[in-house]
Design a protein around this motif. Structure first.
Motif, PDB file in Angstrom:
ATOM      1  N   GLY A 107      20.141 -62.486  24.118  1.00 46.21           N
ATOM      2  CA  GLY A 107      19.617 -62.547  22.988  1.00 46.21           C
ATOM      3  C   GLY A 107      19.010 -61.187  22.844  1.00 46.21           C
ATOM      4  N   GLU A 114      13.826 -65.270  22.146  1.00 43.87           N
ATOM      5  CA  GLU A 114      15.162 -65.216  22.280  1.00 43.87           C
ATOM      6  C   GLU A 114      15.798 -65.143  23.668  1.00 43.87           C
ATOM      7  OE1 GLU A 114      17.719 -62.857  19.763  1.00 43.87           O
ATOM      8  OE2 GLU A 114      16.761 -63.572  18.074  1.00 43.87           O
ATOM      9  N   ASN A 230      22.787 -63.868  20.264  1.00 50.18           N
ATOM     10  CA  ASN A 230      21.960 -64.701  20.874  1.00 50.18           C
ATOM     11  C   ASN A 230      22.610 -66.208  20.328  1.00 50.18           C
ATOM     12  OD1 ASN A 230      19.643 -65.860  21.884  1.00 50.18           O
ATOM     13  ND2 ASN A 230      18.774 -66.611  19.867  1.00 50.18           N
TER      14      ASN A 230
END
Ligand code: HEM
Length: 511
Positions: A107, A114, A230
């Motif tokens: 991510g 993330e 992500n």
């Protein structure tokens, strides 16, 4: 009929969009391979059996010192111009503080939501700065002197194991080096108490991670739709190219070790016992906090604090980076020495002259100049981690006469530098350790097996001292010789680092 027309129109628009994307370099007057529709040159560069460095180098020969290709939709510039590399790695580091990511699907690496578990190799910006500050003390000369005894103990164990092959059949020496380097890093980073060579389950796991294939669908999607990396990571989380398979096993192993240690340390505090400093986990946990860390913007002072996720990430990257690169370096040096017996005898003479007691100290290792030249030359001819010598532009700038936009990725063609006749002379293709004993000045980007600038390999000193200590003990007792089964040329593999499939040599007692 209407549906078909719609479909054809959509396909046409999508294909046109990708075609336009793939004209990025042409529009800027930069040559290079266009590759396949949608994925660009990703397929060519993701062949485990033909490491990417060789493909890139083939293109350098076709297009020159600066050219562009496409990794999916992402424009990548390949550079072997020394001054441009100096600018990128050092002078304009603030515009290139991110490494181009090619090992896992991620991510946003600057965002802890993330990517809560980021590691030093992949981290960017302030997160990288904080992790680097935490890790650096473990690799200082002072720290290396402290751990030298443990490392030397693993060398003794490796030499004992290898001695079973003495005066016998040809064997694959690379396997022994892999056991050795995994042993060292497990002891230094993870608190493994004794040498466990040929008895360590982790070796198989890390070997398989380095031999993973990148020609898999999560990767195709990630390079075509990098803005959704992500989502792709989360959708295919358990895929072996993401965080499943052997990567998952290694992460689990690190996770258990860190959580157990946290508990142990909390118990110590309760009982009034001082917490020990046995390994990298302890070193990191000295700065432990159980609250989330908000890293400041890049360039501003970053506090030295870590979360358990940070420590797990650190263990993961040290186990991988500490294992593979040094084992490969040892394997390449052994191969070259086996093929060059005169040079091997010179190393042995030097060891005999300088290393006169049973133990070889850290300071003795520093005096082995010819050995140093051999290792440097091995890393020149076989740079093991050239994929890592790359950056991503995080702020638009120029390199030489080229304007570089944010998001462009840049890769050094390390092979072009290391085999350049302009730099090394007519014998650039030959193994000549003596070239390192001359004091001829060279541009500091001529030799970059450890990368360059503030993100240069943090484990460089450890890797070098490990390789030299291992070879010094080995060659003091034995000679490494080539035989009919020794590879004429090594078969090199890997989508990330470049490993020899095997290095077949004989080990003989010294005359
Ligand atoms: C001969 C052995 C080694 C070689 C050839 C090597 C090579 C490299 C290269 C080329 C890079 C990228 C540098 C850059 O981007 O400028 C790197 C980074 C790194 N290496 Fe090594 N390495 C070796 C040993 C080690 C060891 C023993 C460790 C740790 C135990 C280690 C840990 C790392 C880490 C954590 C990074 C990322 C550093 C950062 O981004 O700040 N390496 N290495």
């Amino acid at each position: 009929m209407g549906v078909i027309v719609c479909l054809v129109a959509i396909i046409g628009v999508v294909a046109g969009y990708f075609k336009w994307i793939h004209s990025y370099w042409k529009r800027r007057g930069i040559e290079g391979p266009v590759g396949l529709p949608f994925i660009g040159s990703f397929y060519d560069l993701a062949d485990r059996e033909k490491p990417r460095g060789f493909i890139i180098n083939k293109w350098t020969k076709m297009f020159g010192k600066v050219f562009g290709y496409y990794e999916g939709v992402i424009p990548v510039l390949v550079v072997s111009d020394l001054d441009m590399l100096q600018e990128m790695f050092i002078k304009k580091f603030d515009c290139f503080y991110a490494r181009k990511t090619t090992n896992l699907i991620h991510g946003n690496l600057e965002c802890s939501q993330e990517e809560p578990r980021v590691n030093l190799f992949a981290a960017r910006g302030a997160r990288w700065k904080r992790l680097r500050a935490l890790a650096s003390p473990a690799f200082s000369v002072k720290a290396l002197k402290q751990i030298h005894e443990t490392m030397e103990d693993s060398v003794f164990s490796m030499v004992d194991h290898m001695s079973k092959q003495v005066n016998g059949e040809a064997f694959n020496i690379h396997e022994y080096y892999q056991e050795f380097t995994y042993d060292v890093i497990s002891r230094l980073a993870m608190g493994q108490t004794y040498s466990e060579q040929f008895n360590n389950e982790g070796v198989d796991i890390v070997k398989k991670i380095f031999l993973r294939k990148n020609r898999v669908y999560p990767w195709y999607l990630a390079v075509m739709f990098p803005g959704f990396e992500n989502t792709i990571k989360n959708t295919f989380f358990n895929h072996e190219a993401v965080r499943g398979g052997d990567v998952g096993k290694l992460l689990k192993f690190c996770e258990t070790a860190v959580h157990d240690r946290l508990k142990e340390r909390a118990d110590n505090v309760e009982q009034g016992i001082e917490n020990p400093h046995n390994d990298f986990i302890d070193m990191f946990l000295d700065y432990y906090t159980d609250t989330n860390i908000e890293d400041n913007a890049f360039g501003i002072k970053v506090e030295k604090k870590v979360t358990s996720e940070d420590v797990i990430g650190a263990c993961f990257v040290f186990l991988l980076a500490g294992f593979d690169t040094t084992a490969n370096t040892l394997a390449y040096a052994s191969y070259l020495l086996a093929k060059h017996p005169q040079e091997m005898r010179k190393v042995q003479d030097e060891i005999d002259r300088i290393c006169t007691s049973e133990h070889i100290s850290y300071d003795d290792i520093g005096k082995l100049r010819y050995m140093d030249a051999v290792i440097r030359e091995a890393l020149r001819m076989y740079p093991v981690a050239w994929f890592a010598c790359s950056r991503e532009c995080v702020q638009a700038t120029t390199l030489g006469n080229y304007y570089i936009e944010k998001g462009v990725r840049i890769e050094a063609d390390v092979r072009a530098l290391h085999y350049s006749e302009e730099i090394w002379g007519k014998n650039a293709n030959e193994f000549v350790p003596e070239r390192w004993l001359e004091s001829s000045p060279r541009h500091n980007m001529s030799w970059i097996p450890f990368g360059a600038g503030p993100r240069q390999c943090v484990g460089m000193r450890l890797g070098l001292s490990e390789a030299k200590t291992a070879l010094a003990h080995l060659l003091r007792r034995f000679s490494i010789l080539a035989g009919p089964k020794t590879e004429k040329e090594l078969h090199l593999q890997g989508c990330t680092t470049t490993s020899p499939e095997k290095v077949t040599v004989h080990l003989m007692t010294r005359d």
